[in-house]
Scaffold this motif. Structure first.
Motif, mmCIF file in Angstrom:
data_model
loop_
_atom_site.group_PDB
_atom_site.id
_atom_site.type_symbol
_atom_site.label_atom_id
_atom_site.label_comp_id
_atom_site.label_asym_id
_atom_site.label_seq_id
_atom_site.Cartn_x
_atom_site.Cartn_y
_atom_site.Cartn_z
ATOM 1 N N TYR A 24 -1.218 10.950 1.957
ATOM 2 C CA TYR A 24 -0.731 11.175 3.328
ATOM 3 C C TYR A 24 -0.543 12.648 3.664
ATOM 4 O O TYR A 24 -0.277 12.977 4.815
ATOM 5 C CB TYR A 24 0.626 10.489 3.538
ATOM 6 C CG TYR A 24 0.641 8.975 3.505
ATOM 7 C CD1 TYR A 24 -0.514 8.222 3.612
ATOM 8 C CD2 TYR A 24 1.848 8.288 3.397
ATOM 9 C CE1 TYR A 24 -0.472 6.832 3.580
ATOM 10 C CE2 TYR A 24 1.898 6.904 3.375
ATOM 11 C CZ TYR A 24 0.740 6.176 3.464
ATOM 12 O OH TYR A 24 0.804 4.810 3.444
ATOM 13 N N VAL A 63 6.740 13.365 -1.040
ATOM 14 C CA VAL A 63 8.149 13.342 -0.624
ATOM 15 C C VAL A 63 9.055 13.302 -1.857
ATOM 16 O O VAL A 63 8.580 13.126 -2.982
ATOM 17 C CB VAL A 63 8.442 12.175 0.348
ATOM 18 C CG1 VAL A 63 7.722 12.376 1.669
ATOM 19 C CG2 VAL A 63 8.072 10.847 -0.274
ATOM 20 N N PHE A 65 11.132 11.312 -3.376
ATOM 21 C CA PHE A 65 11.168 10.285 -4.423
ATOM 22 C C PHE A 65 9.979 10.433 -5.374
ATOM 23 O O PHE A 65 10.071 10.069 -6.554
ATOM 24 C CB PHE A 65 11.259 8.862 -3.826
ATOM 25 C CG PHE A 65 9.961 8.275 -3.319
ATOM 26 C CD1 PHE A 65 9.055 7.678 -4.189
ATOM 27 C CD2 PHE A 65 9.652 8.303 -1.971
ATOM 28 C CE1 PHE A 65 7.863 7.133 -3.723
ATOM 29 C CE2 PHE A 65 8.472 7.747 -1.496
ATOM 30 C CZ PHE A 65 7.571 7.165 -2.380
ATOM 31 N N CYS A 88 12.367 10.111 2.803
ATOM 32 C CA CYS A 88 11.649 8.885 3.166
ATOM 33 C C CYS A 88 12.695 7.955 3.769
ATOM 34 O O CYS A 88 13.812 7.860 3.230
ATOM 35 C CB CYS A 88 11.050 8.293 1.885
ATOM 36 S SG CYS A 88 10.512 6.579 2.018
ATOM 37 N N SER A 89 12.366 7.260 4.854
ATOM 38 C CA SER A 89 13.386 6.417 5.502
ATOM 39 C C SER A 89 13.829 5.274 4.601
ATOM 40 O O SER A 89 14.964 4.801 4.697
ATOM 41 C CB SER A 89 12.873 5.878 6.841
ATOM 42 O OG SER A 89 11.746 5.052 6.651
ATOM 43 N N LEU A 90 12.963 4.836 3.701
ATOM 44 C CA LEU A 90 13.348 3.749 2.787
ATOM 45 C C LEU A 90 14.403 4.233 1.805
ATOM 46 O O LEU A 90 15.377 3.534 1.515
ATOM 47 C CB LEU A 90 12.118 3.237 2.031
ATOM 48 C CG LEU A 90 11.162 2.405 2.876
ATOM 49 C CD1 LEU A 90 9.824 2.241 2.183
ATOM 50 C CD2 LEU A 90 11.775 1.047 3.177
ATOM 51 N N ASN A 116 10.065 3.921 -3.577
ATOM 52 C CA ASN A 116 10.576 4.779 -2.497
ATOM 53 C C ASN A 116 12.104 4.720 -2.440
ATOM 54 O O ASN A 116 12.701 4.308 -1.441
ATOM 55 C CB ASN A 116 9.996 4.325 -1.147
ATOM 56 C CG ASN A 116 8.484 4.332 -1.113
ATOM 57 O OD1 ASN A 116 7.847 4.018 -2.119
ATOM 58 N ND2 ASN A 116 7.901 4.671 0.016
ATOM 59 N N CYS A 175 10.206 1.337 6.669
ATOM 60 C CA CYS A 175 9.500 2.616 6.813
ATOM 61 C C CYS A 175 9.313 2.891 8.295
ATOM 62 O O CYS A 175 8.689 2.080 8.995
ATOM 63 C CB CYS A 175 8.135 2.535 6.113
ATOM 64 S SG CYS A 175 7.014 3.832 6.680
ATOM 65 N N VAL A 177 7.406 4.814 9.779
ATOM 66 C CA VAL A 177 6.012 5.051 10.175
ATOM 67 C C VAL A 177 5.288 3.713 10.359
ATOM 68 O O VAL A 177 4.711 3.448 11.428
ATOM 69 C CB VAL A 177 5.294 5.912 9.113
ATOM 70 C CG1 VAL A 177 3.839 6.133 9.495
ATOM 71 C CG2 VAL A 177 6.024 7.227 8.917
ATOM 72 N N HIS A 178 5.332 2.868 9.347
ATOM 73 C CA HIS A 178 4.610 1.591 9.426
ATOM 74 C C HIS A 178 5.248 0.628 10.415
ATOM 75 O O HIS A 178 4.569 -0.234 10.979
ATOM 76 C CB HIS A 178 4.526 0.963 8.031
ATOM 77 C CG HIS A 178 3.613 1.724 7.127
ATOM 78 N ND1 HIS A 178 4.026 2.826 6.415
ATOM 79 C CD2 HIS A 178 2.288 1.566 6.862
ATOM 80 C CE1 HIS A 178 2.999 3.316 5.744
ATOM 81 N NE2 HIS A 178 1.934 2.567 5.985
ATOM 82 N N GLU A 203 3.923 -2.179 4.067
ATOM 83 C CA GLU A 203 5.195 -1.738 4.654
ATOM 84 C C GLU A 203 5.219 -2.049 6.154
ATOM 85 O O GLU A 203 6.212 -1.799 6.833
ATOM 86 C CB GLU A 203 5.387 -0.230 4.456
ATOM 87 C CG GLU A 203 5.707 0.154 3.030
ATOM 88 C CD GLU A 203 5.631 1.651 2.789
ATOM 89 O OE1 GLU A 203 5.557 2.434 3.757
ATOM 90 O OE2 GLU A 203 5.622 2.052 1.616
ATOM 91 N N CYS A 272 3.753 10.370 8.852
ATOM 92 C CA CYS A 272 5.104 10.530 8.298
ATOM 93 C C CYS A 272 5.572 11.981 8.489
ATOM 94 O O CYS A 272 4.936 12.916 8.005
ATOM 95 C CB CYS A 272 5.069 10.160 6.823
ATOM 96 S SG CYS A 272 6.631 10.406 5.980
ATOM 97 N N TRP A 274 7.894 13.491 7.127
ATOM 98 C CA TRP A 274 8.276 14.152 5.871
ATOM 99 C C TRP A 274 7.039 14.549 5.065
ATOM 100 O O TRP A 274 7.019 15.584 4.436
ATOM 101 C CB TRP A 274 9.208 13.243 5.071
ATOM 102 C CG TRP A 274 10.502 13.018 5.809
ATOM 103 C CD1 TRP A 274 11.424 13.977 6.128
ATOM 104 C CD2 TRP A 274 10.985 11.792 6.352
ATOM 105 N NE1 TRP A 274 12.466 13.415 6.829
ATOM 106 C CE2 TRP A 274 12.231 12.077 6.973
ATOM 107 C CE3 TRP A 274 10.518 10.480 6.385
ATOM 108 C CZ2 TRP A 274 12.993 11.095 7.610
ATOM 109 C CZ3 TRP A 274 11.273 9.509 7.020
ATOM 110 C CH2 TRP A 274 12.498 9.824 7.622
ATOM 111 N N MET A 275 6.017 13.714 5.112
ATOM 112 C CA MET A 275 4.758 14.097 4.450
ATOM 113 C C MET A 275 4.181 15.342 5.138
ATOM 114 O O MET A 275 3.580 16.205 4.494
ATOM 115 C CB MET A 275 3.742 12.946 4.541
ATOM 116 C CG MET A 275 4.094 11.754 3.681
ATOM 117 S SD MET A 275 3.752 12.116 1.940
ATOM 118 C CE MET A 275 4.144 10.527 1.196
HETATM 119 FE FE1 SF4 Z 1 8.595 6.803 3.355
HETATM 120 FE FE2 SF4 Z 1 7.205 5.652 5.259
HETATM 121 FE FE3 SF4 Z 1 6.970 8.269 4.861
HETATM 122 FE FE4 SF4 Z 1 5.939 6.499 3.063
HETATM 123 S S1 SF4 Z 1 5.290 6.820 5.185
HETATM 124 S S2 SF4 Z 1 7.125 8.342 2.611
HETATM 125 S S3 SF4 Z 1 7.479 4.873 3.200
HETATM 126 S S4 SF4 Z 1 8.809 7.167 5.553
#
Ligand code: SF4
Ligand code: 13P
Length: 316
Positions: A24, A63, A65, A88-90, A116, A175, A177-178, A203, A272, A274-275
Motif C-alpha cells: 500500500y 504502519v 504494527f 492503523c484504525s484496527l 493489525n 478498517c 479504508v475498506h 476487511e 490509507c 497512515w500508509m
Molecule cells: Fe489499517 Fe486499514 Fe490502513 Fe490496513 S488499510 S493499515 S487495516 S487502516
C-alpha cells in the motif's frame, strides 16, 4: 535512478540495513525495496522476511504494527519505521486494557488476534493471524473443538465465521479504508463491466464481500490479477496495490471499486492515510538519523513472539 534513491541505497548498504515495504505504500518505495535486496509483500511475508534476513537494521515502510511485528520476531535487530505516527484504525480500536478485560470475561475461548494490533494485544493472544492465514488457522482451531475470541476486525471476523462456521465472539473494530467501499455502487459498476472479476480484501463490509469473485490478502489479490483469465478487474482494497498489479499484468484493465454512494465523501478514495505517510524523504532521514526506532518491553515481546511464531510455523 534518482539521487534520493541512490542516497537511500548507499545508507542501506553502509548500515547493513534492509528495506521492507507493504503493497500500500508509495510505488517508489516499493520499487526501491525490491531493487535494494529487500521485499515488498503482504504483512505475513514482511514478518517472515524480517526474521530470516541477515541485516542488522530492518527499515519498515508500512504502519506501526508492521514495525512492531518485525521487532517482536527479531528483538536483537534494530527496527525503524518511517513515521512514528503511522498507525492503523484496527490497532486504535483495540486498546489493551479493554481488550484484556474482555478476554478475562471469556476465558473459555482461544484468543485469536489479527496482526493489525499492538504488541501488548498480541502478547495477550494465543494466536496472531493475518488476512492470508486467518481462515486456515480458525478451521484448524474449530477442528480441535475450540471456541474463539476474535479481534479486532469485525468484517474479517464475520467473513471467517461465515466460511468456517466456527464459534466466534467478535470484537467490533474496523478498517476505515475498506469500510468506505459501497456495495450498491459496486453492483452498478459491475453491470457496466460484466466480464470483470471483482477482487475484495476481507476487511471490507459483508455486502461488498458478497459481490466478490476472489476474497483474499493483498498477495492473493495480486496473484488473481496475474493468473486469472479475465482482462478487467474491479478491486476493493487500498489503491496503493495498483502499482504492483500494473507491474505483474501491464495489459490488464484495473478499476477501483467505488467508495461513492450514500454517506460517501468521495468517489474513489481508498487510500490509507497512515500508509501515505511513508515517503522516500522520510526513508532517507530515518536511515540517516536512526529516528523512529521501535522499542518493546522485553516481557511483552517474549509473549507476543510465541503467538506470532505459532502462525509462522503453521504457515511454513
Ligand atoms: Fe489499517 Fe486499514 Fe490502513 Fe490496513 S488499510 S493499515 S487495516 S487502516
Ligand atoms: P495484508 O496482510 O493482506 O497485506 O493486509 C494488511 C492490511 O493492513 C490491509 O489493510
Amino acid at each position: 535512478m534518482s539521487r534520493i534513491n541512490d542516497q537511500i541505497k548507499a545508507q542501506l548498504k553502509a548500515k547493513n540495513a534492509v528495506l521492507v515495504a507493504h503493497y500500500y505504500v508509495d510505488g517508489a518505495l516499493q520499487d526501491l525495496a525490491e531493487a535494494s535486496g529487500g521485499i515488498v509483500s503482504d504483512s505475513l511475508e514482511m514478518a517472515r522476511f524480517g526474521q530470516n534476513c541477515e541485516a542488522d537494521i530492518i527499515v519498515v515502510a508500512g504502519v506501526k504494527f508492521m514495525g512492531e511485528t518485525a521487532k517482536i520476531l527479531s528483538p536483537e535487530k534494530t527496527v525503524l519505521v518511517l513515521d512514528a505516527g503511522a498507525t492503523c484504525s484496527l490497532d486504535q480500536d483495540c486498546p489493551i486494557d479493554a481488550f484484556s478485560k474482555f478476554c478475562d470475561q471469556h476465558s473459555d475461548r482461544v484468543v485469536v488476534v489479527y496482526a493489525n494490533t499492538s504488541a501488548a494485544v498480541k502478547a495477550r493472544a494465543d494466536w496472531v493471524v493475518t488476512s492470508g492465514s486467518a481462515l486456515n488457522v480458525v478451521k484448524h482451531l474449530k477442528d480441535q473443538g475450540k471456541k474463539i475470541l476474535w479481534a479486532p476486525d469485525k468484517h474479517l471476523g464475520n467473513y471467517v465465521q461465515q466460511q468456517t462456521h466456527a464459534d466466534m465472539l467478535i470484537w467490533q473494530g474496523s478498517c476505515i479504508v475498506h469500510e468506505r467501499f459501497k456495495a450498491d455502487a459496486l453492483a452498478n459498476l459491475k453491470k457496466h463491466h460484466p466480464q470483470a472479476a471483482v477482487l475484495v480484501h476481507p476487511e471490507s463490509p459483508q455486502s461488498v464481500v458478497d459481490l466478490a469473485d476472489v476474497v483474499g490478502s493483498t498477495t492473493a489479490l495480486i496473484n488473481a490479477v496475474k493468473n486469472r483469465k479475465e482482462q478487467t478487474f474491479i478491486i476493493a482494497t487500498d489503491n496503493g496495490i495498483f502499482h504492483k498489479m500494473r507491474a505483474v499484468a501491464p495489459h490488464k484493465t484495473l478499476i477501483e471499486a467505488p467508495t461513492a454512494g450514500q454517506g460517501a465523501d468521495c468517489e474513489s478514495c481508498a487510500h490509507c492515510e497512515w500508509m501515505a505517510m511513508n515517503t522516500l524523504e522520510n526513508c532517507l532521514s530515518t536511515l540517516t538519523t536512526g529516528n523512529n526506532e521501535i522499542k518493546i518491553d522485553a516481557f511483552i515481546n517474549q509473549k507476543a513472539k510465541k503467538s506470532i511464531q505459532k502462525l509462522l510455523d503453521f504457515t511454513a
